[in-house]
Write a protein that holds these residues in place. Structure first.
Motif, PDB file in Angstrom:
ATOM      1  N   ARG B  45       0.808  -1.214   0.000  1.00  0.00           N
ATOM      2  CA  ARG B  45       0.000   0.000   0.000  1.00  0.00           C
ATOM      3  C   ARG B  45       0.845   1.270   0.000  1.00  0.00           C
ATOM      4  NH1 ARG B  45      -5.311  -0.611   2.005  1.00  0.00           N
ATOM      5  NH2 ARG B  45      -5.040   1.132   3.426  1.00  0.00           N
ATOM      6  N   ASN B  48       1.547   2.593  -3.785  1.00  0.00           N
ATOM      7  CA  ASN B  48       0.652   3.535  -4.466  1.00  0.00           C
ATOM      8  C   ASN B  48       0.114   4.594  -3.504  1.00  0.00           C
ATOM      9  OD1 ASN B  48      -1.267   2.122  -3.055  1.00  0.00           O
ATOM     10  ND2 ASN B  48      -2.600   1.745  -4.807  1.00  0.00           N
ATOM     11  N   LEU B  50      -1.476   4.527  -0.788  1.00  0.00           N
ATOM     12  CA  LEU B  50      -2.677   4.390   0.038  1.00  0.00           C
ATOM     13  C   LEU B  50      -2.269   4.522   1.500  1.00  0.00           C
ATOM     14  CD1 LEU B  50      -5.030   1.632  -1.411  1.00  0.00           C
ATOM     15  CD2 LEU B  50      -5.302   4.096  -1.437  1.00  0.00           C
ATOM     16  N   ASN B  73      -2.807  11.253  -7.815  1.00  0.00           N
ATOM     17  CA  ASN B  73      -3.785  10.623  -8.695  1.00  0.00           C
ATOM     18  C   ASN B  73      -3.156  10.156 -10.001  1.00  0.00           C
ATOM     19  OD1 ASN B  73      -5.738  11.258  -6.758  1.00  0.00           O
ATOM     20  ND2 ASN B  73      -6.075  13.277  -7.663  1.00  0.00           N
ATOM     21  N   ARG B  76      -1.225   6.987  -9.356  1.00  0.00           N
ATOM     22  CA  ARG B  76      -2.080   5.806  -9.167  1.00  0.00           C
ATOM     23  C   ARG B  76      -2.706   5.322 -10.474  1.00  0.00           C
ATOM     24  NH1 ARG B  76      -4.712   8.411  -3.958  1.00  0.00           N
ATOM     25  NH2 ARG B  76      -3.271   7.672  -2.376  1.00  0.00           N
ATOM     26  N   GLN B  77      -2.856   6.242 -11.430  1.00  0.00           N
ATOM     27  CA  GLN B  77      -3.446   5.821 -12.701  1.00  0.00           C
ATOM     28  C   GLN B  77      -2.562   4.817 -13.422  1.00  0.00           C
ATOM     29  OE1 GLN B  77      -4.416   9.496 -14.766  1.00  0.00           O
ATOM     30  NE2 GLN B  77      -5.461  10.204 -12.934  1.00  0.00           N
ATOM     31  N   MET B  81      -4.804  -1.708  -8.581  1.00  0.00           N
ATOM     32  CA  MET B  81      -4.732  -2.425  -7.315  1.00  0.00           C
ATOM     33  C   MET B  81      -5.939  -3.333  -7.152  1.00  0.00           C
ATOM     34  SD  MET B  81      -3.704  -1.076  -3.614  1.00  0.00           S
ATOM     35  CE  MET B  81      -3.352  -2.220  -2.299  1.00  0.00           C
ATOM     36  N   PHE B  83      -7.888  -5.750  -4.282  1.00  0.00           N
ATOM     37  CA  PHE B  83      -7.972  -5.849  -2.822  1.00  0.00           C
ATOM     38  C   PHE B  83      -8.469  -7.222  -2.370  1.00  0.00           C
ATOM     39  CE2 PHE B  83      -8.549  -1.489  -4.094  1.00  0.00           C
ATOM     40  CZ  PHE B  83      -7.828  -0.749  -3.164  1.00  0.00           C
TER      41      PHE B  83
END
Lengths: 227, 242
Positions: B45, B48, B50, B73, B76-77, B81, B83
């Motif tokens: 995590r 990226n 998070l 942002n 992250r593009q 991910m 989960f």
């Protein structure tokens, strides 16, 4: 049959004769006006407070906190009396507005809690999934969190409006002739409790109508949960 | 492609990541294993953001994503991910789950986004669920949709956070199959998992983490055959016996 006749006569005298029917209707209109106005004002204030609370700006957060604890920590009758004696101290014939402002301010605090709880009820994983795709926090809020939160918020808001309808019955404290007040006035003329029952039936019908639409709404909102 | 230096993460007093250093090359399939609470998910995590690292650097394609003022942002593009709990959007249909990000972020037209989404649905073999809601899907199907959703943004790296841990045993296979296919196409992958079979067969490199530290790294073959560190040995002994 004698009993039925007496009963019908009692209804006639207490609810229909001498223009009393008209008085009830006028009272009903006032109750509805105050409820509708306060509901709208309450939602506006509630949303603003929610925005303040989640803004991350400390003074705004503190303001919202203080507002909610004061409003929820004091009786609504007192709030009504205070608003009547301050903001509307010099105004005459503004009774309906006193009610709208007082109940709107009161309702706002509860609406804020409803909206906040609705947003917080959405699993953190939803936000994370949105953010992990590259959506901004605002986009995540408006496309992912809020649409889901609305499902929890709308029924609770409808519920709040039911509470509001009944709460407005204390507006007689500031001499506004809502339906409760009207029933009291007629009752003091006829020395009979019947007008209050008539008023009670009015509230019951109003609440039943709202409840009916509320359950329809909930059903509609649950559509995506169907397995 | 990714380089991590001196990565530390604290949750209050808890020190969950202790000075992690690692590099991940393009096309690699890095598998991270370790006991629960070892910090593997937190490590993932942090890649990226998070989780925001307490200290240390993460550099992706030469860009220091941990620097101030970086558009998170945008970063992250490039990274998809997946989960453990799927996290599909329950209020949206399957197709809308997949098209949401391309439409909102890449300003793609609905038609074009839908076309791409349908191709991805074919790929994960769920095109018949196009208009279903997530609540109508099994766990394995949800996870395959979640993978398709991440792929719709055409990421360069895919992060998997225990993607099969919440699944019924009979559904693990279908998800691993999709991941294996993806690996075969050359996707760069970082996978936190308890699936030792997948680690061995698909992983090109293996990290073993314990108590917030990166204890051992190497090829899965080497580590499974001859773990050097004693903590790796005892962990593998426990999980492989099952």
């Amino acid at each position: 049959m004698a009993f039925l006749d007496r009963f019908l006569e009692m209804v006639y005298v207490n609810a229909i004769a001498y223009g009393r029917w008209q008085m009830f209707m006028d009272g009903l209109v006032i109750t509805l006006q105050i409820t509708a106005g306060a509901a709208i004002l309450g939602v506006i204030i509630g949303l603003a407070l929610t925005f303040f609370k989640m803004s991350g700006i400390l003074p705004l957060e503190l303001f919202a906190k203080l507002y909610i604890s004061v409003i929820r920590g004091t009786p609504v009758v007192l709030q009504l009396l205070i608003i009547n004696a301050t903001i509307f101290a010099t105004a005459r014939g503004m009774g309906v507005w006193v009610g709208i402002v007082a109940f709107g301010i009161n309702s706002g605090a509860y609406v804020c809690e409803i909206v906040r709880a609705g947003i917080q009820s959405i699993d953190k994983g939803q936000t994370e999934a949105g953010r992990s795709l590259g959506l901004s926090s605002r986009q995540t809020m408006s496309f992912i969190v809020l649409p889901q939160a609305v499902k929890n918020i709308l029924p609770a808001l409808a519920n709040e409006s039911i509470i509001l309808i009944k709460e407005t019955s204390i507006v007689g404290f500031v001499a506004v002739a809502d339906i409760t007040r009207v029933s009291q006035q007629i009752s003091s003329r006829t020395f009979n409790v019947m007008p209050m029952f008539v008023a009670a039936v009015f509230y019951l019908v109003l609440v039943s109508i709202l409840t009916f639409f509320l359950s329809k709404l909930e059903k509609k909102l649950r559509e995506s949960d169907v397995r | 492609m990714i380089s991590v230096t001196g990565l530390n993460k604290h949750f209050g007093k808890l020190h969950v990541l202790k000075d992690i250093n690692a590099t991940i090359e393009r096309g690699e399939k890095l598998v991270v294993i370790g006991p629960s609470g070892s910090g593997k998910s937190t490590f993932l995590r942090c890649l990226n953001l998070l989780e925001v690292p307490s200290s240390g650097e993460v550099v992706i394609d030469g860009g220091r994503i941990t620097a101030k003022g970086v558009d998170v942002n945008k970063v992250r593009q490039k990274m998809g991910m997946v989960f453990q709990q799927f996290n599909l959007f329950p209020h949206l249909k399957v197709i809308e789950n997949i098209t949401l990000a391309p439409i909102k972020i890449k300003n793609m037209s609905e038609g074009e986004a839908a076309r791409i989404a349908e191709a991805l649905l074919e790929k994960v073999d769920l095109i018949d669920k196009r208009d279903a809601y997530p609540a109508q899907l099994s766990g394995g199907q949800k996870q395959r949709i979640a993978i398709a959703r991440a792929l719709a943004m055409t990421p360069e790296i895919m992060l998997f956070d225990e993607p099969t841990s919440a699944l019924d045993p009979e559904m693990v296979g279908e998800v691993l199959q999709v991941m294996e296919d993806l690996a075969g196409e050359g996707m760069t992958m970082v996978v936190v998992t308890h699936e030792m079979g997948f680690a061995r067969e698909v992983g090109s490199r293996l990290f073993f983490m314990d108590q917030g530290q990166l204890i051992e790294e190497g090829t899965p073959k080497d580590i499974f055959a001859a773990p050097k560190h004693e903590r790796t040995q005892s962990f593998l002994k426990k999980v492989l016996r099952a």
